[in-house]
Design a protein around this motif. Sequence first.
Motif, PDB file in Angstrom:
ATOM      1  N   LEU A   1       0.823  -1.208   0.000  1.00 30.25           N
ATOM      2  CA  LEU A   1       0.000   0.000   0.000  1.00 30.25           C
ATOM      3  C   LEU A   1       0.861   1.263   0.000  1.00 30.25           C
ATOM      4  N   GLY A   2       2.166   1.089  -0.078  1.00 27.48           N
ATOM      5  CA  GLY A   2       3.066   2.233  -0.177  1.00 27.48           C
ATOM      6  C   GLY A   2       3.106   2.804  -1.589  1.00 27.48           C
ATOM      7  N   TYR A   3       3.949   3.785  -1.780  1.00 24.92           N
ATOM      8  CA  TYR A   3       4.011   4.515  -3.046  1.00 24.92           C
ATOM      9  C   TYR A   3       4.374   3.601  -4.223  1.00 24.92           C
ATOM     10  N   ILE A   4       5.551   2.994  -4.186  1.00 27.60           N
ATOM     11  CA  ILE A   4       5.975   2.140  -5.291  1.00 27.60           C
ATOM     12  C   ILE A   4       5.202   0.824  -5.267  1.00 27.60           C
ATOM     13  N   GLY A   5       4.957   0.308  -4.055  1.00 25.39           N
ATOM     14  CA  GLY A   5       4.254  -0.959  -3.925  1.00 25.39           C
ATOM     15  C   GLY A   5       2.881  -0.943  -4.558  1.00 25.39           C
TER      16      GLY A   5
ATOM     17  N   VAL B   1      -5.572   3.480   0.110  1.00 28.85           N
ATOM     18  CA  VAL B   1      -4.870   3.135  -1.130  1.00 28.85           C
ATOM     19  C   VAL B   1      -5.469   1.875  -1.747  1.00 28.85           C
ATOM     20  N   LEU B   2      -5.989   0.998  -0.911  1.00 27.34           N
ATOM     21  CA  LEU B   2      -6.606  -0.232  -1.404  1.00 27.34           C
ATOM     22  C   LEU B   2      -7.772   0.082  -2.340  1.00 27.34           C
ATOM     23  N   GLU B   3      -8.537   1.101  -1.994  1.00 23.19           N
ATOM     24  CA  GLU B   3      -9.654   1.516  -2.845  1.00 23.19           C
ATOM     25  C   GLU B   3      -9.152   2.060  -4.176  1.00 23.19           C
ATOM     26  N   GLY B   4      -8.055   2.841  -4.119  1.00 25.62           N
ATOM     27  CA  GLY B   4      -7.487   3.370  -5.350  1.00 25.62           C
ATOM     28  C   GLY B   4      -7.015   2.282  -6.287  1.00 25.62           C
ATOM     29  N   ILE B   5      -6.333   1.270  -5.738  1.00 25.04           N
ATOM     30  CA  ILE B   5      -5.877   0.134  -6.539  1.00 25.04           C
ATOM     31  C   ILE B   5      -7.070  -0.578  -7.176  1.00 25.04           C
ATOM     32  N   THR B   6      -8.106  -0.800  -6.375  1.00 26.04           N
ATOM     33  CA  THR B   6      -9.297  -1.495  -6.858  1.00 26.04           C
ATOM     34  C   THR B   6     -10.000  -0.711  -7.952  1.00 26.04           C
ATOM     35  N   ASN B   7     -10.070   0.612  -7.804  1.00 26.75           N
ATOM     36  CA  ASN B   7     -10.708   1.454  -8.819  1.00 26.75           C
ATOM     37  C   ASN B   7      -9.984   1.360 -10.160  1.00 26.75           C
ATOM     38  N   ILE B   8      -8.655   1.226 -10.116  1.00 31.72           N
ATOM     39  CA  ILE B   8      -7.877   1.120 -11.356  1.00 31.72           C
ATOM     40  C   ILE B   8      -8.016  -0.275 -11.951  1.00 31.72           C
ATOM     41  N   SER B   9      -7.813  -1.287 -11.126  1.00 29.10           N
ATOM     42  CA  SER B   9      -7.730  -2.668 -11.605  1.00 29.10           C
ATOM     43  C   SER B   9      -9.082  -3.353 -11.759  1.00 29.10           C
ATOM     44  N   LYS B  10     -10.096  -2.777 -11.117  1.00 26.68           N
ATOM     45  CA  LYS B  10     -11.435  -3.390 -11.093  1.00 26.68           C
ATOM     46  C   LYS B  10     -11.423  -4.749 -10.375  1.00 26.68           C
TER      47      LYS B  10
ATOM     48  N   GLU C   1      -5.672   7.948  -9.029  1.00 26.94           N
ATOM     49  CA  GLU C   1      -6.246   7.116  -7.970  1.00 26.94           C
ATOM     50  C   GLU C   1      -5.214   6.775  -6.894  1.00 26.94           C
ATOM     51  N   ILE C   2      -3.940   6.687  -7.279  1.00 24.82           N
ATOM     52  CA  ILE C   2      -2.856   6.437  -6.328  1.00 24.82           C
ATOM     53  C   ILE C   2      -1.674   7.331  -6.684  1.00 24.82           C
ATOM     54  N   GLY C   3      -0.867   7.643  -5.686  1.00 21.87           N
ATOM     55  CA  GLY C   3       0.293   8.499  -5.900  1.00 21.87           C
ATOM     56  C   GLY C   3       1.114   8.571  -4.629  1.00 21.87           C
ATOM     57  N   GLU C   4       2.042   9.509  -4.600  1.00 26.25           N
ATOM     58  CA  GLU C   4       2.932   9.651  -3.444  1.00 26.25           C
ATOM     59  C   GLU C   4       2.308  10.599  -2.428  1.00 26.25           C
ATOM     60  N   LEU C   5       2.097  10.103  -1.210  1.00 22.21           N
ATOM     61  CA  LEU C   5       1.519  10.920  -0.155  1.00 22.21           C
ATOM     62  C   LEU C   5       2.306  10.695   1.135  1.00 22.21           C
TER      63      LEU C   5
END
Length: 344
Positions: free
Chosen positions: A10-14, A41-50, A189-193
């Motif tokens: 759930l990190g930046y590169i991960g 971040v899990l939601e962001g990954i899911t939104n991209i990957s479906k 949806e995801i980035g460096e924070l």
Amino acid sequence: MKKILVTGGLGYIGSHTVVELQKSDFQVIIVDNLSNSSIDVLEGITNISKTPPRFERLDLRLKADVSDFFKRNKDIEGIIHFAASKAVGESVENPLLYYENNLNTLIYLLQECNAYGINNFIFSSSCTVYGEPDSLPITEDAQIKIATSPYGNTKQISEEILKDTCSVSELMAIALRYFNPIGAHETAEIGELPAGVPQNLVPFITQTAAGVRKELSIFGTDYPTEDGSCIRDYIHVVDLARAHVVALQRLLSKNTPAVDNHNYEVFNLGTGRGSSVLEVVNSFEKTTGQKLNYKKVGRRVGDVISVYADTKKANEILGWKTEKTMEEALLSAWKWEQKVRGID
């Protein structure tokens, strides 16, 4: 679908790597202790990957919990290990935290690899292992000098641990030495924070543009470079993420023997081009139309003058090269910052 464990996923590169893995039809399990990341971040990954990756909150410093996890997940075929503390300054102030978190966790994972026959391992390393280079661009054969921080030392020691383990076991490992990751996913949806004050240039730039930071400090304008500021190799995080998938596929193929010794390989991941701090600042202003409030101050202790990668080995052996530009990276970073801050 091959099941891959991503620590610190759930990190930046991960998180960007998880997206690329799912795009390549891998089944991903993320473990993260959320110490420097967010469950959002899990939601962001899911939104991209479906497809929602499986997630388990786990502190890899707890050996018994790590052992229990692997007892329940014996069918993992590969591990990409991102989970680590990563702030150079903090490592100087609290070295024991870094040695515990960055070394013990690696050892516990490798012990489980031996126990369950998990023989494919990718390690998140860093160009900090090189220190101040004797020549540029830096090749993988460059001398590994005495580390200037506990953080850098943990990366050097971790690589030694991996190499030694590979020499006496069936483990095959690839250490990927990153240069300077920047940017965000194009979807925002995801980035460096980063938590607290950013340690890296680009999030400090975007936070300054967003008004979160009053001004950006340019540390040193009297270095022996064209404009006097430090030079680094800035790579788009999506290009970096793609490299992990290619490296994993190399390990899983089993028919591509390591070019280095004992089933252990290292690869530089960068663009092969150095950009100065002032170049990045000027490019951000031009690309986004945002004027930055910055000031030029004295040099910062520990900063290397110029570092950029020789990427020939990764280009030829992995068949990987960067595709995205500095402008794309900076624009995506700004779009991500706008989303996080609610800026139109």
